[in-house]
Scaffold this motif. Structure first.
Motif, PDB file in Angstrom:
ATOM      1  N   GLY A   1       0.815  -1.208   0.000  1.00  0.00           N
ATOM      2  CA  GLY A   1       0.000   0.000   0.000  1.00  0.00           C
ATOM      3  C   GLY A   1       0.849   1.260   0.000  1.00  0.00           C
TER       4      GLY A   1
ATOM      5  N   ASP B   1      -7.213   4.381  -0.464  1.00  0.00           N
ATOM      6  CA  ASP B   1      -7.684   3.103   0.072  1.00  0.00           C
ATOM      7  C   ASP B   1      -7.546   1.984  -0.952  1.00  0.00           C
ATOM      8  OD1 ASP B   1      -8.309   4.366   2.404  1.00  0.00           O
ATOM      9  OD2 ASP B   1     -10.492   4.323   2.123  1.00  0.00           O
ATOM     10  N   GLY B   2      -6.914   0.904  -0.539  1.00  0.00           N
ATOM     11  CA  GLY B   2      -6.834  -0.291  -1.371  1.00  0.00           C
ATOM     12  C   GLY B   2      -5.833  -0.239  -2.496  1.00  0.00           C
TER      13      GLY B   2
ATOM     14  N   THR C   1      -2.345  -0.516  -4.393  1.00  0.00           N
ATOM     15  CA  THR C   1      -1.045  -1.182  -4.301  1.00  0.00           C
ATOM     16  C   THR C   1      -0.355  -1.102  -5.653  1.00  0.00           C
ATOM     17  OG1 THR C   1      -1.912  -3.359  -4.909  1.00  0.00           O
ATOM     18  CG2 THR C   1      -1.892  -2.811  -2.552  1.00  0.00           C
TER      19      THR C   1
END
Length: 280
Positions: A37, A68-69, A71
């Motif tokens: 992340g 958010d979320g 990667t």
């Protein structure tokens, strides 16, 4: 050809009269995006708040959620706030930055003189008014270097898009931002916080230009490069420091192996890419 940049809408819409678009009156942060992340996200969000406040702007509460979320194997997340909008972008880290992380850089210095900061200076804020910073780096490249270290009244300060870190007698050092008015570096601060884990002391202190060549190692620290070691200083070669791979490992960066690398303008999978500006 450039790789797609993913844009994540936040709040509002960018208008032709937006002061961020017209005058650079906006704030941004560049965050290293990893398989785990966004790296040091809280520190970047805190600096984004400070930069926006210096411009009289509020950071919309949903900005933090834009990450958010997300990667990436080695990516760049940019968070942007202007008077009318906020948004995020995601793209691969450019190969040029990966190369500097792996091979180091040719660094030159330039003394800005001893003029005091004016009360309204935005030097300690990360604003969209970045044209002068990029012009400084182009000036260095035109003179056969990769990057530029600004001096002030004979003391080392910072680079156009990075913080200065150096090793001297077992002490890992950086320039004190509060005393000098420079941009506080998130990567440099995190590195000094963890220096004890590898047996080094940490200190914020001034460094005279005359002292600079004698220190054990010199790095530019920024969110995407991690650390880029100065392998030449004002044209004079410097030996590679054995601390560079250790400190990159400490920061969670892996240096790409020497040997065949992606062509300039491509990412690690051979796809063309567009490069975000790295920043401290």
């Amino acid at each position: 050809m450039t790789a797609p940049i993913m844009v994540i809408p936040g709040s509002g819409e960018l208008t032709p009269l937006d002061r961020g678009l017209l005058y650079g009156e906006g704030a941004f942060e560049t965050v290293h995006l990893r398989p785990t992340g966004p790296w040091l996200l809280e520190a970047h969000l805190a600096r984004l708040q400070r930069s926006a406040a210096a411009l009289g702007l509020d950071v919309p509460p949903q900005v933090a959620g834009l990450a958010d979320g997300l990667t990436h194997s080695d990516g760049a997340l940019r968070l942007v706030v202007t008077p009318s909008t906020s948004f995020a972008t995601v793209s691969p880290v450019p190969e040029e930055i990966r190369r500097e992380r792996r091979d180091g850089i040719r660094l030159i210095t330039y003394d800005l003189g001893g003029a005091a900061r004016v009360p309204w200076s935005l030097a300690a804020a990360k604003t969209l008014s970045y044209a002068e910073n990029l012009a400084a780096k182009r000036w260095a490249v035109a003179r056969g270097a990769d990057d530029l270290l600004w001096l002030g009244d004979g003391h080392a300060l910072e680079a156009p898009t990075a913080s200065l870190v150096w090793l001297d007698g077992g002490t890992l050092c950086t320039v004190p931002p509060d005393a000098t008015g420079i941009l506080p570096g998130t990567t440099a601060a995190h590195l000094l916080d963890r220096a004890g884990e590898v047996g080094l002391r940490a200190e914020e202190r001034m460094l005279g230009a005359a002292e600079l060549p004698a220190v054990e190692a010199i790095w530019l620290a920024s969110s995407l490069r991690g650390l880029a070691e100065a392998r030449t200083l004002d044209g004079v070669p410097r030996a590679a420091s054995p601390w560079t791979p250790r400190l990159l490992d400490l920061l969670g960066f892996s240096r790409p192996p020497a040997g065949p690398q992606p062509k300039a303008g491509e990412d690690g999978d051979g796809r063309a890419q567009a490069g975000p500006v790295d920043a401290a």
